[in-house]
Design a protein around this motif. Structure first.
Motif, mmCIF file in Angstrom:
data_model
loop_
_atom_site.group_PDB
_atom_site.id
_atom_site.type_symbol
_atom_site.label_atom_id
_atom_site.label_comp_id
_atom_site.label_asym_id
_atom_site.label_seq_id
_atom_site.Cartn_x
_atom_site.Cartn_y
_atom_site.Cartn_z
ATOM 1 N N MET A 1 0.848 -1.163 0.000
ATOM 2 C CA MET A 1 0.000 0.000 0.000
ATOM 3 C C MET A 1 0.898 1.232 0.000
ATOM 4 S SD MET A 1 -3.190 0.885 2.479
ATOM 5 C CE MET A 1 -2.336 1.432 3.934
ATOM 6 N N SER A 2 0.562 2.191 -0.853
ATOM 7 C CA SER A 2 1.400 3.388 -0.936
ATOM 8 C C SER A 2 0.709 4.655 -0.448
ATOM 9 C CB SER A 2 1.880 3.588 -2.374
ATOM 10 O OG SER A 2 0.781 3.725 -3.248
ATOM 11 N N ALA A 3 -0.633 4.641 -0.366
ATOM 12 C CA ALA A 3 -1.336 5.837 0.098
ATOM 13 C C ALA A 3 -2.677 5.446 0.718
ATOM 14 C CB ALA A 3 -1.568 6.804 -1.050
ATOM 15 N N LEU A 4 -3.098 6.224 1.707
ATOM 16 C CA LEU A 4 -4.394 6.036 2.360
ATOM 17 C C LEU A 4 -4.964 7.412 2.666
ATOM 18 C CD1 LEU A 4 -6.602 4.418 3.896
ATOM 19 C CD2 LEU A 4 -5.116 4.556 5.903
ATOM 20 N N THR A 5 -6.205 7.627 2.235
ATOM 21 C CA THR A 5 -6.917 8.854 2.602
ATOM 22 C C THR A 5 -8.239 8.445 3.225
ATOM 23 O OG1 THR A 5 -7.979 9.048 0.427
ATOM 24 C CG2 THR A 5 -5.902 10.217 0.731
ATOM 25 N N GLN A 6 -8.681 9.217 4.187
ATOM 26 C CA GLN A 6 -9.959 8.930 4.832
ATOM 27 C C GLN A 6 -10.580 10.223 5.319
ATOM 28 O OE1 GLN A 6 -8.023 6.202 7.504
ATOM 29 N NE2 GLN A 6 -8.490 7.516 9.234
ATOM 30 N N LYS A 7 -11.920 10.229 5.338
ATOM 31 C CA LYS A 7 -12.629 11.395 5.849
ATOM 32 C C LYS A 7 -13.999 10.953 6.330
ATOM 33 C CE LYS A 7 -14.227 12.730 1.278
ATOM 34 N NZ LYS A 7 -14.286 13.729 0.247
ATOM 35 N N CYS A 8 -14.557 11.735 7.258
ATOM 36 C CA CYS A 8 -15.873 11.442 7.824
ATOM 37 C C CYS A 8 -16.719 12.715 7.840
ATOM 38 C CB CYS A 8 -15.747 10.930 9.259
ATOM 39 S SG CYS A 8 -14.910 9.343 9.410
ATOM 40 N N THR A 9 -18.024 12.524 7.723
ATOM 41 C CA THR A 9 -18.929 13.657 7.867
ATOM 42 C C THR A 9 -19.017 14.022 9.337
ATOM 43 O OG1 THR A 9 -20.866 12.234 8.113
ATOM 44 C CG2 THR A 9 -20.306 12.930 5.867
ATOM 45 N N THR A 10 -19.478 15.227 9.628
ATOM 46 C CA THR A 10 -19.622 15.656 11.020
ATOM 47 C C THR A 10 -21.055 15.515 11.505
ATOM 48 O OG1 THR A 10 -19.897 17.944 10.286
ATOM 49 C CG2 THR A 10 -17.677 17.248 10.911
ATOM 50 N N MET A 11 -21.975 15.248 10.582
ATOM 51 C CA MET A 11 -23.380 15.120 10.968
ATOM 52 C C MET A 11 -23.725 13.662 11.298
ATOM 53 S SD MET A 11 -24.914 15.912 7.255
ATOM 54 C CE MET A 11 -24.055 15.315 5.838
ATOM 55 N N THR A 12 -24.896 13.468 11.875
ATOM 56 C CA THR A 12 -25.367 12.129 12.212
ATOM 57 C C THR A 12 -26.355 11.680 11.160
ATOM 58 O OG1 THR A 12 -25.074 12.630 14.544
ATOM 59 C CG2 THR A 12 -26.471 10.760 14.025
ATOM 60 N N PRO A 13 -26.305 10.464 10.616
ATOM 61 C CA PRO A 13 -25.305 9.454 10.954
ATOM 62 C C PRO A 13 -23.947 9.796 10.344
ATOM 63 C CG PRO A 13 -26.677 8.635 9.183
ATOM 64 C CD PRO A 13 -27.230 9.980 9.589
ATOM 65 N N LYS A 14 -22.905 9.441 11.052
ATOM 66 C CA LYS A 14 -21.548 9.700 10.592
ATOM 67 C C LYS A 14 -21.220 8.720 9.468
ATOM 68 C CE LYS A 14 -17.703 10.922 13.008
ATOM 69 N NZ LYS A 14 -16.696 10.770 14.059
ATOM 70 N N ILE A 15 -20.862 9.248 8.302
ATOM 71 C CA ILE A 15 -20.480 8.430 7.153
ATOM 72 C C ILE A 15 -19.015 8.696 6.865
ATOM 73 C CG2 ILE A 15 -20.870 8.013 4.699
ATOM 74 C CD1 ILE A 15 -23.803 8.846 5.200
ATOM 75 N N CYS A 16 -18.224 7.619 6.788
ATOM 76 C CA CYS A 16 -16.790 7.744 6.564
ATOM 77 C C CYS A 16 -16.405 7.058 5.262
ATOM 78 C CB CYS A 16 -16.004 7.109 7.706
ATOM 79 S SG CYS A 16 -16.287 7.897 9.301
ATOM 80 N N THR A 17 -15.463 7.658 4.544
ATOM 81 C CA THR A 17 -14.945 7.067 3.319
ATOM 82 C C THR A 17 -13.439 6.923 3.421
ATOM 83 O OG1 THR A 17 -14.709 9.222 2.255
ATOM 84 C CG2 THR A 17 -16.790 8.047 1.896
ATOM 85 N N ALA A 18 -12.903 5.974 2.664
ATOM 86 C CA ALA A 18 -11.454 5.785 2.618
ATOM 87 C C ALA A 18 -11.073 5.276 1.233
ATOM 88 C CB ALA A 18 -10.990 4.790 3.673
ATOM 89 N N THR A 19 -9.867 5.645 0.818
ATOM 90 C CA THR A 19 -9.284 5.160 -0.428
ATOM 91 C C THR A 19 -7.865 4.744 -0.132
ATOM 92 O OG1 THR A 19 -10.624 6.647 -1.774
ATOM 93 C CG2 THR A 19 -8.622 5.792 -2.790
#
Length: 98
Positions: free
Chosen positions: A1-19
């Motif tokens: 693995m050479s890179a990882l990005t992730q982020k989450c929303t601040t509202m409810t429900p919290k939804i997070c994504t990653a690549t």
């Protein structure tokens, strides 16, 4: 693995994504004979996931989703879904932690 990005929303429900991305060598295995065949190396891969909450495979608010792509300089070798049109997981749970 050479890179990882992730982020989450601040509202409810919290939804997070990653690549995550990296390099791969592809091997095919003949299941009947148990023989492995090298299909080459230096492939790129990218996996995109969305954690839509717990427990993941139920509709809370929606199932977790994913997409996978493997390619080299001659084009795409394998692809399931896309970063913007991910597939629902069919069981299990994806967890993205910021």
């Amino acid at each position: 693995m050479s890179a990882l990005t992730q982020k989450c929303t601040t509202m409810t429900p919290k939804i997070c994504t990653a690549t995550f991305t990296g390099k791969a060598t592809i091997t095919a295995v003949n299941r009947s004979a148990g023989i492995a065949y090298s299909l080459g190396g230096n492939y790129q891969f990218q996996v995109d996931v969305t954690d839509n909450g717990e427990p993941g495979s139920s509709a809370t608010p929606a199932p977790d989703t994913y997409a996978i792509r493997v390619w080299n300089t001659t084009g795409t070798y394998y692809q399931l879904g896309t970063p913007t049109a991910q597939l629902n997981i069919q069981g299990g749970n994806i967890q993205v932690r910021p």
